[in-house]
Scaffold this motif. Structure first.
Motif, PDB file in Angstrom:
ATOM      1  N   CYS A   1     -19.799 -54.442  29.977  1.00 19.23           N
ATOM      2  CA  CYS A   1     -20.155 -53.617  28.818  1.00 19.23           C
ATOM      3  C   CYS A   1     -19.667 -52.180  28.953  1.00 19.23           C
ATOM      4  O   CYS A   1     -19.894 -51.355  28.063  1.00 19.23           O
ATOM      5  N   ASN A   2     -19.033 -51.862  30.068  1.00 14.12           N
ATOM      6  CA  ASN A   2     -18.402 -50.547  30.207  1.00 14.12           C
ATOM      7  C   ASN A   2     -17.203 -50.446  29.262  1.00 14.12           C
ATOM      8  O   ASN A   2     -16.686 -51.463  28.805  1.00 14.12           O
ATOM      9  N   PRO A   3     -16.745 -49.235  28.953  1.00 18.30           N
ATOM     10  CA  PRO A   3     -15.706 -49.049  27.928  1.00 18.30           C
ATOM     11  C   PRO A   3     -14.445 -49.885  28.107  1.00 18.30           C
ATOM     12  O   PRO A   3     -13.921 -50.425  27.140  1.00 18.30           O
ATOM     13  N   THR A   4     -13.934 -49.990  29.342  1.00 24.75           N
ATOM     14  CA  THR A   4     -12.719 -50.791  29.539  1.00 24.75           C
ATOM     15  C   THR A   4     -13.025 -52.154  30.140  1.00 24.75           C
ATOM     16  O   THR A   4     -12.113 -52.879  30.548  1.00 24.75           O
ATOM     17  N   GLY A   5     -14.309 -52.504  30.229  1.00 26.28           N
ATOM     18  CA  GLY A   5     -14.689 -53.843  30.665  1.00 26.28           C
ATOM     19  C   GLY A   5     -14.920 -54.016  32.147  1.00 26.28           C
ATOM     20  O   GLY A   5     -15.005 -55.150  32.623  1.00 26.28           O
ATOM     21  N   SER A   6     -15.035 -52.926  32.902  1.00 29.09           N
ATOM     22  CA  SER A   6     -15.289 -53.082  34.329  1.00 29.09           C
ATOM     23  C   SER A   6     -16.092 -51.914  34.893  1.00 29.09           C
ATOM     24  O   SER A   6     -16.171 -50.841  34.296  1.00 29.09           O
ATOM     25  N   PHE A   7     -16.627 -52.141  36.092  1.00 29.17           N
ATOM     26  CA  PHE A   7     -17.414 -51.126  36.784  1.00 29.17           C
ATOM     27  C   PHE A   7     -16.563 -49.921  37.180  1.00 29.17           C
ATOM     28  O   PHE A   7     -17.092 -48.855  37.489  1.00 29.17           O
ATOM     29  N   LYS A   8     -15.246 -50.055  37.173  1.00 28.00           N
ATOM     30  CA  LYS A   8     -14.363 -48.962  37.574  1.00 28.00           C
ATOM     31  C   LYS A   8     -14.587 -47.704  36.728  1.00 28.00           C
ATOM     32  O   LYS A   8     -14.333 -46.584  37.180  1.00 28.00           O
ATOM     33  N   ASP A   9     -15.078 -47.875  35.502  1.00 30.98           N
ATOM     34  CA  ASP A   9     -15.294 -46.720  34.630  1.00 30.98           C
ATOM     35  C   ASP A   9     -16.313 -45.746  35.212  1.00 30.98           C
ATOM     36  O   ASP A   9     -16.253 -44.546  34.936  1.00 30.98           O
ATOM     37  N   ARG A  10     -17.245 -46.250  36.002  1.00 28.47           N
ATOM     38  CA  ARG A  10     -18.273 -45.393  36.607  1.00 28.47           C
ATOM     39  C   ARG A  10     -17.661 -44.344  37.536  1.00 28.47           C
ATOM     40  O   ARG A  10     -17.991 -43.162  37.472  1.00 28.47           O
ATOM     41  N   GLY A  11     -16.796 -44.804  38.411  1.00 27.61           N
ATOM     42  CA  GLY A  11     -16.161 -43.871  39.337  1.00 27.61           C
ATOM     43  C   GLY A  11     -15.040 -43.088  38.697  1.00 27.61           C
ATOM     44  O   GLY A  11     -14.810 -41.923  39.028  1.00 27.61           O
ATOM     45  N   MET A  12     -14.361 -43.709  37.754  1.00 20.50           N
ATOM     46  CA  MET A  12     -13.204 -43.061  37.128  1.00 20.50           C
ATOM     47  C   MET A  12     -13.594 -41.801  36.376  1.00 20.50           C
ATOM     48  O   MET A  12     -12.893 -40.779  36.439  1.00 20.50           O
ATOM     49  N   VAL A  13     -14.708 -41.840  35.661  1.00 18.19           N
ATOM     50  CA  VAL A  13     -15.097 -40.667  34.882  1.00 18.19           C
ATOM     51  C   VAL A  13     -15.372 -39.482  35.797  1.00 18.19           C
ATOM     52  O   VAL A  13     -15.080 -38.324  35.456  1.00 18.19           O
ATOM     53  N   VAL A  14     -15.915 -39.747  36.980  1.00 19.46           N
ATOM     54  CA  VAL A  14     -16.171 -38.664  37.929  1.00 19.46           C
ATOM     55  C   VAL A  14     -14.852 -38.129  38.489  1.00 19.46           C
ATOM     56  O   VAL A  14     -14.635 -36.916  38.567  1.00 19.46           O
ATOM     57  N   ALA A  15     -13.962 -39.037  38.867  1.00 14.71           N
ATOM     58  CA  ALA A  15     -12.668 -38.616  39.405  1.00 14.71           C
ATOM     59  C   ALA A  15     -11.868 -37.816  38.380  1.00 14.71           C
ATOM     60  O   ALA A  15     -11.240 -36.797  38.717  1.00 14.71           O
ATOM     61  N   ILE A  16     -11.891 -38.248  37.121  1.00 14.43           N
ATOM     62  CA  ILE A  16     -11.142 -37.545  36.074  1.00 14.43           C
ATOM     63  C   ILE A  16     -11.761 -36.178  35.789  1.00 14.43           C
ATOM     64  O   ILE A  16     -11.056 -35.171  35.616  1.00 14.43           O
ATOM     65  N   ALA A  17     -13.085 -36.116  35.739  1.00 15.66           N
ATOM     66  CA  ALA A  17     -13.754 -34.837  35.493  1.00 15.66           C
ATOM     67  C   ALA A  17     -13.423 -33.824  36.581  1.00 15.66           C
ATOM     68  O   ALA A  17     -13.168 -32.643  36.306  1.00 15.66           O
ATOM     69  N   LYS A  18     -13.401 -34.274  37.830  1.00 15.60           N
ATOM     70  CA  LYS A  18     -13.055 -33.376  38.931  1.00 15.60           C
ATOM     71  C   LYS A  18     -11.576 -32.987  38.879  1.00 15.60           C
ATOM     72  O   LYS A  18     -11.215 -31.853  39.215  1.00 15.60           O
ATOM     73  N   ALA A  19     -10.720 -33.896  38.442  1.00 19.67           N
ATOM     74  CA  ALA A  19      -9.302 -33.572  38.286  1.00 19.67           C
ATOM     75  C   ALA A  19      -9.115 -32.476  37.237  1.00 19.67           C
ATOM     76  O   ALA A  19      -8.331 -31.534  37.424  1.00 19.67           O
ATOM     77  N   LEU A  20      -9.852 -32.580  36.136  1.00 19.27           N
ATOM     78  CA  LEU A  20      -9.803 -31.546  35.097  1.00 19.27           C
ATOM     79  C   LEU A  20     -10.303 -30.212  35.632  1.00 19.27           C
ATOM     80  O   LEU A  20      -9.713 -29.162  35.388  1.00 19.27           O
ATOM     81  N   GLU A  21     -11.394 -30.272  36.383  1.00 23.25           N
ATOM     82  CA  GLU A  21     -11.974 -29.054  36.950  1.00 23.25           C
ATOM     83  C   GLU A  21     -10.993 -28.360  37.898  1.00 23.25           C
ATOM     84  O   GLU A  21     -10.919 -27.123  37.939  1.00 23.25           O
ATOM     85  N   GLU A  22     -10.243 -29.153  38.646  1.00 25.47           N
ATOM     86  CA  GLU A  22      -9.318 -28.595  39.634  1.00 25.47           C
ATOM     87  C   GLU A  22      -7.949 -28.239  39.055  1.00 25.47           C
ATOM     88  O   GLU A  22      -7.066 -27.775  39.779  1.00 25.47           O
ATOM     89  N   GLY A  23      -7.762 -28.457  37.761  1.00 23.74           N
ATOM     90  CA  GLY A  23      -6.510 -28.096  37.120  1.00 23.74           C
ATOM     91  C   GLY A  23      -5.362 -29.048  37.388  1.00 23.74           C
ATOM     92  O   GLY A  23      -4.188 -28.660  37.326  1.00 23.74           O
ATOM     93  N   SER A  24      -5.676 -30.291  37.663  1.00 23.14           N
ATOM     94  CA  SER A  24      -4.632 -31.272  37.916  1.00 23.14           C
ATOM     95  C   SER A  24      -3.761 -31.463  36.680  1.00 23.14           C
ATOM     96  O   SER A  24      -4.234 -31.372  35.538  1.00 23.14           O
ATOM     97  N   ARG A  25      -2.474 -31.747  36.910  1.00 22.83           N
ATOM     98  CA  ARG A  25      -1.539 -31.903  35.797  1.00 22.83           C
ATOM     99  C   ARG A  25      -1.441 -33.344  35.313  1.00 22.83           C
ATOM    100  O   ARG A  25      -0.949 -33.612  34.223  1.00 22.83           O
ATOM    101  N   ALA A  26      -1.872 -34.287  36.147  1.00 19.22           N
ATOM    102  CA  ALA A  26      -1.799 -35.709  35.791  1.00 19.22           C
ATOM    103  C   ALA A  26      -2.673 -36.491  36.765  1.00 19.22           C
ATOM    104  O   ALA A  26      -3.177 -35.948  37.752  1.00 19.22           O
ATOM    105  N   ILE A  27      -2.842 -37.771  36.475  1.00 22.32           N
ATOM    106  CA  ILE A  27      -3.562 -38.663  37.383  1.00 22.32           C
ATOM    107  C   ILE A  27      -2.656 -39.834  37.720  1.00 22.32           C
ATOM    108  O   ILE A  27      -1.734 -40.163  36.969  1.00 22.32           O
ATOM    109  N   MET A  28      -2.941 -40.470  38.857  1.00 23.66           N
ATOM    110  CA  MET A  28      -2.065 -41.552  39.306  1.00 23.66           C
ATOM    111  C   MET A  28      -2.872 -42.582  40.073  1.00 23.66           C
ATOM    112  O   MET A  28      -3.825 -42.236  40.792  1.00 23.66           O
ATOM    113  N   CYS A  29      -2.508 -43.850  39.931  1.00 21.84           N
ATOM    114  CA  CYS A  29      -3.200 -44.902  40.668  1.00 21.84           C
ATOM    115  C   CYS A  29      -2.265 -46.061  40.938  1.00 21.84           C
ATOM    116  O   CYS A  29      -1.248 -46.245  40.259  1.00 21.84           O
ATOM    117  N   ALA A  30      -2.617 -46.826  41.960  1.00 21.33           N
ATOM    118  CA  ALA A  30      -2.019 -48.137  42.182  1.00 21.33           C
ATOM    119  C   ALA A  30      -3.016 -49.148  41.651  1.00 21.33           C
ATOM    120  O   ALA A  30      -4.219 -48.947  41.776  1.00 21.33           O
TER     121      ALA A  30
END
Length: 212
Positions: free
Chosen positions: A53-82
């Motif tokens: 029932c998470n937005p993209t259908g998996s538990f990954k959204d829980r951690g992703m929102v925190v990682a993205i928020a911190k990336a925004l806070e730190e002024g990151s220019r992009a995000i990347m994953c395998a």
């Protein structure tokens, strides 16, 4: 739509006043009580947690929102994953929502196409490489160490905190107490940090400490 994990569990997460409280409605996933299987197992209370029932259908959204928020806070220019599936969809969705370009490295022939379709729909740049997931992750580690790009796989400590803390505390909030047992289906089991780790000031922590 719920308020999201950043606001709900702010006091448990590595956020500051400068951290943007972004959300796609992640984290407010229900526990559904089992009737038939509970009776078969002679278990008075058995629940299934619907992380789909998470937005993209998996538990990954829980951690992703925190990682993205911190990336925004730190002024990151992009995000990347395998990724071979869930991570790519989650990174692409939150990246698109937050205005951060998402780069996804995938191992050739080892990708869940439904999830890859999500990543493509959200505008992620997909790069296919020869090799397995570990090969892709090594490339991501190398690239992000040299550029202002944030690695958002579950090796990112803020992503791990978002997943471990918000999932377990959501269960406690729903049940009113810590469960006696927790069963988790896994792929490579990379996200199993202990259920009790780093969950201060909660019923779950007190009960887990008693069971050690």
């Amino acid at each position: 739509m719920g308020v999201g994990v950043l606001k709900t569990y702010r006091d448990l997460l590595p956020v500051t006043d400068a951290t943007p409280m972004i959300t796609l409605g992640e984290g407010d996933t229900p526990l559904v009580k089992s009737n038939r299987m509970a009776a078969e197992l002679n278990c008075p209370e058995l629940y299934f947690k619907l992380e789909g029932c998470n937005p993209t259908g998996s538990f990954k959204d829980r951690g992703m929102v925190v990682a993205i928020a911190k990336a925004l806070e730190e002024g990151s220019r992009a995000i990347m994953c395998a990724s071979t599936g869930n991570t790519s969809a989650s990174a692409a969705a939150f990246g698109a929502y937050s205005g951060l370009p998402a780069l996804v490295i995938i191992p050739r022939g080892e990708v869940a196409m439904g999830k890859l379709a999500q990543a493509m729909a959200y505008g992620a740049k997909i790069i296919m490489v020869n090799g397995n997931f570990d090969t892709a992750l090594d490339l991501v580690r190398t690239f992000t160490s040299k550029h202002e790009v944030t690695l958002v796989n579950s090796v990112n400590p803020t992503a791990l905190e978002g997943t471990a803390k918000t999932a377990s505390n959501r269960d406690v909030d729903s049940l009113g107490d810590a469960p006696d047992y927790l069963f988790i289906p896994v792929g490579n089991a990379g996200n199993i940090t202990a259920y009790c780790v780093g969950i201060p000031r909660t019923v779950a922590q007190r009960h887990c400490e008693k069971r050690r």
